[in-house]
Write a protein that holds these residues in place. Structure first.
Motif, PDB file in Angstrom:
ATOM      1  N   GLN A 104     -83.814   4.118 -32.299  1.00  0.00           N
ATOM      2  CA  GLN A 104     -83.849   2.628 -32.857  1.00  0.00           C
ATOM      3  C   GLN A 104     -84.827   2.728 -34.046  1.00  0.00           C
ATOM      4  N   GLY A 105     -85.579   3.876 -34.228  1.00  0.00           N
ATOM      5  CA  GLY A 105     -86.613   3.450 -35.669  1.00  0.00           C
ATOM      6  C   GLY A 105     -87.986   4.002 -35.020  1.00  0.00           C
ATOM      7  N   HIS A 106     -88.809   3.889 -36.070  1.00  0.00           N
ATOM      8  CA  HIS A 106     -90.281   4.361 -35.623  1.00  0.00           C
ATOM      9  C   HIS A 106     -91.012   3.119 -35.253  1.00  0.00           C
TER      10      HIS A 106
ATOM     11  N   ALA B  59     -83.470   3.314 -27.233  1.00  0.00           N
ATOM     12  CA  ALA B  59     -83.336   2.551 -26.365  1.00  0.00           C
ATOM     13  C   ALA B  59     -82.038   3.014 -25.385  1.00  0.00           C
TER      14      ALA B  59
ATOM     15  N   GLU C 124     -88.595   1.449 -42.330  1.00  0.00           N
ATOM     16  CA  GLU C 124     -88.604   2.890 -42.367  1.00  0.00           C
ATOM     17  C   GLU C 124     -88.995   3.342 -43.556  1.00  0.00           C
TER      18      GLU C 124
ATOM     19  N   THR D 297     -85.546  -3.788 -27.047  1.00  0.00           N
ATOM     20  CA  THR D 297     -84.624  -4.184 -28.260  1.00  0.00           C
ATOM     21  C   THR D 297     -83.590  -5.086 -27.804  1.00  0.00           C
TER      22      THR D 297
ATOM     23  N   PRO E  42     -88.928  -1.228 -33.767  1.00  0.00           N
ATOM     24  CA  PRO E  42     -88.941  -0.740 -35.077  1.00  0.00           C
ATOM     25  C   PRO E  42     -88.332  -1.940 -35.976  1.00  0.00           C
TER      26      PRO E  42
END
Lengths: 380, 325
Positions: free
Chosen positions: A114-116, A129, B15, B263, B299
């Protein structure tokens, strides 16, 4: 179990030497890296078992050595370092691994990165996830173990991230979405339980089975997240039991920087766990006795081995062997049985420079020898 | 019943900002480059908050290392201590160490607020540590008893509020995760009430919100109902909304309906159903909808995705009521 009291073991990762990092990237070694390589090789002759790669690296031909060849060298370096320090159980310092979350997750299906997320300050980690049922692509760590088994002169011990930690460090979408209505505390807990058990049964257990098929006999299941949610200690246990169900190996569970009393007695239900490998030295300072918590195991009548953290991996000061011996004696007193103690650093030594890590390992072994002399009857 | 929406804590860094701040630490980026990116990313967060129709904007508090750092770095009496786990998360804060009775540094916190908020302070939400959480999570070497420290921090934060109010800021959120993680009892609970009485005395017409998160709020509800603030917020991923007690006193209620631990995007219909039930049981004057806690546990991209729940829930409510409050 070793015939000698207080055998020493590795517990996790080592810092990668500069020459390995440069070599893996195909960069030629600078003077500092060459010096580090030469000093280490003089001590342990680690390069003898991977001569072509070592020669290519030292001749300024890192691409000829190849990234895998350099990683082999890194694994041999760590193995020989542990062995030369006098450890009875060794591994490769996790020389081929970058971290303990992303790699296992990438060996599975059902996850999407999903990212940082920020851990603190400007430090971040990548987080995935679970968006579908967990499935294993193929068992992992097997080739890595094969290499260690071929080259180790002491008994190999493999570390692997446990199902509870992999679940806790991921976002739970799939299992949560299967529950209808508002996702309150009860729904979240039930979904997390399904996630942990699926990870254990579908990914970790087949990997452990493959490793055992390849001759792996001693396996450390790392659950650093166990202490994050003490009220989920039963989930840690359920994951551990599902992952090891029906498997025959000597399993241990490594937990660090936690309030162990808060995890008891639930943790004691981990059926096939033969050893608790916990951190203690970190909390043994400023007048506090870091080993007193072992009394809780005695109170509960738990008779398993303990992998005793006797040096702090977050400080550069090298604990003298006398301090290590004192810690072992105290632990033996709290536990009521010295024969159940192994000794090790608190956690992986990757946070320390290699020269500091080496001296700390040597201190572990020398401290164990000092403590051993105090106990008259060696085990049978 | 009026419904308000907005962020309740820091927003995740983009990001690009993650990469830039990493590069800064590694000596591969200049401070000027990163500062420029901070400003652009803050503007993006404000634009997102406005696009989603939020009643308050935050600009994300992207530069704040943790809830206490601006205070520990600028107020007298503090040093910044070791990394410490932030409740039951995989994130950490640097524990403030209090060596002597603390004292404010006038103007220091105003200078640490996101610059983007200064252009429109009337719509900004100022995030402050709650006095109980602040006192409970620092290492107290000052010799002052915890009760007295809670009260003292309440007075200092009240002075902070007064100063910021004079600059045009009108909405103040006191983040109090410790109130539900470790609910205070007896004298300590009274100290918390007294601390917020100081805040109320300074607040005038300003809106004051105590936002709790990260643990079940039910055991703390008696105390939460006594706090003299405009609204109290609870995290509905941790608190069973069906067990929230009834009250006859009409005051604001904050509901953390966006779970920062997953999420997965929540359903607006579920939020509407909860609101209907709580409207009858609590009769809140205003409901503040937002994330259960700091959304920087996820994120940037999924955080952005999840926030669309808030306008969707409000629109669903508007459709039902035909536009009537």
């Amino acid at each position: 179990m070793s015939a000698e009291l207080f055998p020493a073991q590795e517990i996790g990762s080592l810092m990668k030497p500069r020459w390995q990092i440069l070599g893996q990237h195909g960069d030629p070694l600078d003077d500092r890296a060459r010096q580090e390589f030469a000093t280490a090789n003089e001590r342990t002759r680690f390069a003898d078992d991977a001569r072509p790669a070592a020669d290519a690296l030292l001749d300024g031909r890192p691409k000829d050595a190849g990234a895998d060849g350099v990683r082999d060298l890194g694994a041999l370096f760590a193995l020989r370092l542990f062995e030369s320090a006098g450890l009875a159980r060794v591994y490769d310092g996790e020389a081929r691994r970058i971290e303990m979350y992303e790699y296992p997750i990438r060996q599975m299906r059902g996850f999407q990165f999903q990212g940082h997320v920020r851990s603190f300050d400007n430090k971040y980690y990548l987080k995935a996830a679970v968006t579908d049922e967990v499935r294993l692509e193929r068992p992992y760590h097997v080739e890595e173990f094969d290499f260690v088994r071929r080259h180790a002169r002491a008994e190999p011990k493999l570390p692997i991230t446990g199902p509870y930690t992999l679940a806790d460090w991921s976002y739970n979408e799939y299992y949560l979405a299967r529950r209808s209505g508002w996702k309150g505390p009860a729904a979240r807990r039930a979904a997390q339980r399904e996630f942990v058990v699926d990870l254990a049964q579908r990914a970790i257990r087949p990997t452990l089975a493959a490793l055992i098929d390849h001759g792996c006999r001693v396996i450390q299941i790392d659950e650093p997240a166990a202490g994050t949610h003490p009220d989920e200690a039963d989930l840690v246990v359920e994951g551990f039991n599902a992952a090891t169900d029906g498997l025959d190996a000597e399993f241990s569970m490594h937990i660090c920087y936690s309030d162990y009393r808060a995890l008891l007695p639930e943790l004691l239900e981990a059926k096939r766990c033969r050893q608790w490998a916990w951190e203690f030295a970190n909390r043994d300072r400023d007048g506090r006795d870091g080993y007193e918590v072992l009394g809780a195991l005695r109170e509960y009548g738990d008779s398993r081995q303990v992998g005793l953290g006797v040096v702090d991996v977050h400080r550069d000061e090298v604990e003298p062997p006398e301090l290590v011996a004192d810690r072992i004696r105290r632990a033996a007193k709290y536990l009521g049985d010295p024969s159940r103690l192994w000794v090790n650093p608190d956690c992986g030594l990757r946070t320390r420079r290699l020269d500091v890590a080496t001296r700390k390992l040597e201190s572990v072994v020398r401290g164990a020898a000092l403590a051993r002399a105090d106990f008259a009857s060696p085990r049978a | 019943m009026i419904v308000r929406t907005g962020l309740t804590g820091p927003f995740p860094r983009s990001e690009a900002l993650v990469a830039a701040t990493r590069d800064l630490d590694r000596g591969r980026a200049t401070a000027e480059t990163v500062e420029d990116l901070y400003a652009r990313t803050e503007a993006e967060v404000v634009a997102l908050e406005r696009r989603l129709g939020f009643d308050t904007v935050t600009a994300g508090y992207l530069r704040w290392a943790d809830l206490f750092r601006p205070f520990a770095e600028t107020w007298d009496g503090f040093t910044v201590g070791p990394l410490t786990r932030w409740f039951e998360t995989n994130t950490f804060y640097r524990q403030p160490i209090l060596h002597a009775p603390p004292a404010r540094a006038p103007g220091a916190i105003a200078a640490r607020l996101p610059p983007a908020l200064r252009d429109d302070p009337a719509h900004a939400r100022v995030l402050l540590p709650g006095p109980y959480t602040f006192a409970g999570l620092l290492e107290n070497r000052s010799g002052e008893a915890e009760e007295a420290l809670v009260h003292r921090l309440g007075r200092l934060l009240a002075e902070e509020l007064r100063e910021l109010s004079s600059l045009g800021f009108a909405t103040f959120q006191f983040s109090e995760p410790l109130l539900v993680d470790r609910p205070p009892e007896r004298a300590l609970a009274e100290a918390v009430v007294a601390a917020y009485a100081s805040v109320r005395a300074a607040a005038g017409a300003a809106t004051t919100i105590v936002w709790t998160y990260g643990a079940d709020a039910l055991p703390a509800f008696d105390l939460l109902d006594r706090l003299p603030v405009t609204a109290v917020g609870v995290d509905l991923a941790e608190t069973d909304w069906e067990a929230i007690p009834a009250t006859t006193e009409r005051r604001g209620l904050g509901l953390g309906v966006v779970d920062p631990r997953t999420t997965l995007v929540e359903e607006a219909a579920d939020v509407v159903r909860i609101l209907h039930a709580l409207k009858d049981r609590r009769r809140p004057s205003t409901v503040w909808l937002g994330p259960g806690g700091p959304l920087d546990l996820v994120p940037w991209e999924p955080a952005t995705r999840k926030l669309h729940l808030l306008p969707a829930a409000r629109q669903a409510l508007d459709r039902e009521s035909g536009g009537r409050p």
